[in-house]
Design an enzyme around this catalytic site. Structure first.
Site, PDB file in Angstrom:
ATOM      1  N   PRO A  22      -9.184-132.750 -36.180  1.00 33.01           N
ATOM      2  CA  PRO A  22      -9.199-132.144 -35.009  1.00 33.01           C
ATOM      3  C   PRO A  22      -7.675-132.622 -34.191  1.00 33.01           C
ATOM      4  O   PRO A  22      -7.505-133.773 -34.071  1.00 33.01           O
ATOM      5  CB  PRO A  22     -10.322-132.194 -34.236  1.00 33.01           C
ATOM      6  CG  PRO A  22     -10.772-133.133 -34.617  1.00 33.01           C
ATOM      7  CD  PRO A  22     -10.459-133.607 -36.220  1.00 33.01           C
ATOM      8  N   THR A  24      -5.334-131.494 -30.716  1.00 38.73           N
ATOM      9  CA  THR A  24      -4.977-130.579 -29.538  1.00 38.73           C
ATOM     10  C   THR A  24      -3.593-130.195 -29.634  1.00 38.73           C
ATOM     11  O   THR A  24      -2.611-130.997 -29.986  1.00 38.73           O
ATOM     12  CB  THR A  24      -5.128-131.478 -28.334  1.00 38.73           C
ATOM     13  OG1 THR A  24      -6.647-131.939 -28.048  1.00 38.73           O
ATOM     14  CG2 THR A  24      -4.557-130.735 -27.112  1.00 38.73           C
ATOM     15  N   GLN A  97     -14.997-127.993 -32.909  1.00 43.35           N
ATOM     16  CA  GLN A  97     -15.028-129.281 -32.457  1.00 43.35           C
ATOM     17  C   GLN A  97     -15.394-129.047 -30.685  1.00 43.35           C
ATOM     18  O   GLN A  97     -14.536-128.522 -30.028  1.00 43.35           O
ATOM     19  CB  GLN A  97     -13.957-130.275 -32.387  1.00 43.35           C
ATOM     20  CG  GLN A  97     -14.417-131.681 -31.754  1.00 43.35           C
ATOM     21  CD  GLN A  97     -13.201-132.399 -31.878  1.00 43.35           C
ATOM     22  OE1 GLN A  97     -12.255-132.320 -31.114  1.00 43.35           O
ATOM     23  NE2 GLN A  97     -13.257-133.673 -32.700  1.00 43.35           N
ATOM     24  N   HIS A 172     -17.738-133.585 -30.208  1.00 44.67           N
ATOM     25  CA  HIS A 172     -16.736-134.746 -29.783  1.00 44.67           C
ATOM     26  C   HIS A 172     -17.251-136.001 -29.338  1.00 44.67           C
ATOM     27  O   HIS A 172     -17.335-135.804 -27.971  1.00 44.67           O
ATOM     28  CB  HIS A 172     -15.419-134.058 -29.285  1.00 44.67           C
ATOM     29  CG  HIS A 172     -14.115-134.859 -29.107  1.00 44.67           C
ATOM     30  ND1 HIS A 172     -14.106-136.079 -29.527  1.00 44.67           N
ATOM     31  CD2 HIS A 172     -13.111-134.477 -28.777  1.00 44.67           C
ATOM     32  CE1 HIS A 172     -12.980-136.663 -29.514  1.00 44.67           C
ATOM     33  NE2 HIS A 172     -12.205-135.780 -29.053  1.00 44.67           N
ATOM     34  N   ASN A 175     -12.778-141.074 -28.399  1.00 45.06           N
ATOM     35  CA  ASN A 175     -11.428-140.884 -27.628  1.00 45.06           C
ATOM     36  C   ASN A 175     -11.670-140.994 -26.345  1.00 45.06           C
ATOM     37  O   ASN A 175     -10.756-140.609 -25.379  1.00 45.06           O
ATOM     38  CB  ASN A 175     -10.829-139.645 -28.087  1.00 45.06           C
ATOM     39  CG  ASN A 175     -10.366-139.670 -29.763  1.00 45.06           C
ATOM     40  OD1 ASN A 175     -10.614-138.629 -30.261  1.00 45.06           O
ATOM     41  ND2 ASN A 175      -9.609-140.794 -30.038  1.00 45.06           N
ATOM     42  N   TYR A 177     -13.872-139.454 -24.127  1.00 41.21           N
ATOM     43  CA  TYR A 177     -14.319-138.400 -23.354  1.00 41.21           C
ATOM     44  C   TYR A 177     -15.671-138.614 -23.166  1.00 41.21           C
ATOM     45  O   TYR A 177     -16.469-139.557 -23.029  1.00 41.21           O
ATOM     46  CB  TYR A 177     -13.846-137.147 -24.244  1.00 41.21           C
ATOM     47  CG  TYR A 177     -12.376-136.919 -24.506  1.00 41.21           C
ATOM     48  CD1 TYR A 177     -11.324-136.760 -23.299  1.00 41.21           C
ATOM     49  CD2 TYR A 177     -11.938-137.028 -25.677  1.00 41.21           C
ATOM     50  CE1 TYR A 177     -10.359-136.980 -23.342  1.00 41.21           C
ATOM     51  CE2 TYR A 177     -10.557-136.760 -25.701  1.00 41.21           C
ATOM     52  CZ  TYR A 177      -9.684-136.756 -24.661  1.00 41.21           C
ATOM     53  OH  TYR A 177      -8.441-136.607 -25.036  1.00 41.21           O
ATOM     54  N   ASN A 232      -7.600-143.639 -23.506  1.00 36.59           N
ATOM     55  CA  ASN A 232      -8.444-143.153 -22.206  1.00 36.59           C
ATOM     56  C   ASN A 232      -9.151-144.412 -21.717  1.00 36.59           C
ATOM     57  O   ASN A 232      -9.942-144.320 -21.049  1.00 36.59           O
ATOM     58  CB  ASN A 232      -9.356-142.048 -22.415  1.00 36.59           C
ATOM     59  CG  ASN A 232      -8.424-140.883 -22.499  1.00 36.59           C
ATOM     60  OD1 ASN A 232      -7.376-140.661 -21.913  1.00 36.59           O
ATOM     61  ND2 ASN A 232      -8.876-140.044 -23.154  1.00 36.59           N
ATOM     62  N   GLY A 314      -4.667-135.782 -39.839  1.00 35.99           N
ATOM     63  CA  GLY A 314      -4.109-135.311 -38.699  1.00 35.99           C
ATOM     64  C   GLY A 314      -2.697-134.834 -38.712  1.00 35.99           C
ATOM     65  O   GLY A 314      -2.342-133.537 -39.129  1.00 35.99           O
TER      66      GLY A 314
END
Length: 355
Positions: A22, A24, A97, A172, A175, A177, A232, A314
């Protein structure tokens, strides 16, 4: 076995173990609706054993980046249907995802309301917003009633994905989130049923898994985790013990797969408490996908050693729509152009040449 060996995931017989990770790409320009350009992009890469789409928000509160797609309106479902049809026409298999950014957002995305998280802990750093670069804010801590609503939004997102023609979904949980924020003690300081012990910090994730697998089936449900991730502003006091517990518990659920992001150079540079993939492989008995800067050689080695069952690529898949053929023919690879990763046009999206 190697990257070119077929693999069976639940009811899906996949032609190779070269999966598309996945990524973005910020091409959902209008109302977060997937468009024809995205359908062409994914169809170009249908030779992947499995495509896992870019992260897709389950609600408007899940938004933290511009022009990212959703799966919470009828128009978004119809947009994604064009993508799944295009991929299936090329013989591909594709999972969506499911994403909620949690605290990695800003009030400018939410009509002035605060983003939310397990605890009121502000991330370090800045975020791109409709008003330009802004500091992160201290998020609103979710109540137990609000947690139940978010869990149901994940479940509805999975149902919407199946309605849109997807072969399954990937939750997901990586990362930094929302799910990851619940899992780590650096971001979860709750003292109720969703914080404190390993069991409590994992409760949100397992409630989501239970809801989704009940709705669409465990064989159509995957999960992504980043046990060593620092992205993050993430940290955890004992990730090896914690994620071993998570993986052992996941083993009993008959999921389609578990997708693990290895510690990356950036994580190590930012002080990651590294969890070795071998530790998680020992704890998790199902199909395991490895991801994180893999080359063809390293991917083959991981599969041949039993460390992973498949490898997700990726940036290499971003720049090489025919990556399996290039690997098979041992031909040169296109170089990804970071300047076009998050732009809104076809350049750096649809124009990478195939052989």
């Amino acid at each position: 076995m190697d990257l070119f060996s077929p693999i069976k995931i639940a009811d899906y017989h996949l032609g190779n173990r070269i999966f598309m990770a996945p990524m973005t790409r910020c091409r959902s320009i209008q109302n977060n609706i997937p468009n024809e350009m995205m359908a062409r992009y994914y169809a170009q890469r249908a030779s992947a054993g499995l495509i896992i789409t870019e992260a897709t928000q389950i609600s408007t509160k899940g938004i933290g980046y511009p022009n990212t797609p959703g799966i919470h309106t009828p128009e978004q479902v119809e947009g994604w249907r064009k993508v799944t049809q295009a991929v299936h026409e090329k013989g591909g298999t594709i999972f969506l995802q499911l994403w909620h950014v949690g605290r990695i957002s800003h009030p400018s995305y939410h009509n002035g309301e605060l983003p939310f998280a397990p605890s009121a802990i502000k991330p370090a750093g800045n975020i791109y917003t409709p008003l330009g670069m802004k500091e992160f804010v201290t998020p609103h801590p979710l109540s137990t009633e609000e947690i139940a609503i978010v869990v149901e939004q994940y479940v509805q997102g999975a149902k919407n994905a199946i309605e849109a023609g997807f072969d399954g979904v990937e939750i997901h949980g990586a990362n930094g989130y929302l799910i990851d924020q619940f899992l780590r003690d650096g971001t979860n300081t709750r003292d109720d049923a969703y914080g404190g012990s390993l069991e409590n910090r994992g409760r949100f994730l397992f409630e989501i898994i239970e809801g989704i697998t009940s709705a669409i089936g465990s064989e159509k449900t995957g999960l992504r985790l980043s046990p060593s991730g620092t992205f993050n502003d993430m940290k955890d006091s004992d990730p090896s013990n914690h994620f071993t517990y998570i993986c052992e518990k996941l083993s009993a659920l008959n999921l389609a797969y578990l997708h693990i992001i290895d510690a990356l150079e950036g994580d190590i540079r930012h002080g990651a408490n590294v969890v070795e993939l071998s530790v998680l492989r020992k704890a998790y008995k199902g199909v395991l996908i490895a991801n994180g800067g893999y080359t063809q050689e390293r991917g083959n080695a991981a599969i041949q050693s039993g460390l992973a069952d498949a490898v997700a690529f990726g940036a290499l898949f971003l720049a090489n729509p025919d990556l399996p053929k290039r690997f098979a023919d041992n031909t040169p690879l296109n170089t990804p152009n970071p300047d076009t990763f998050y732009t809104q046009g076809e350049e750096g999206y649809l124009d990478y040449p195939a052989l």
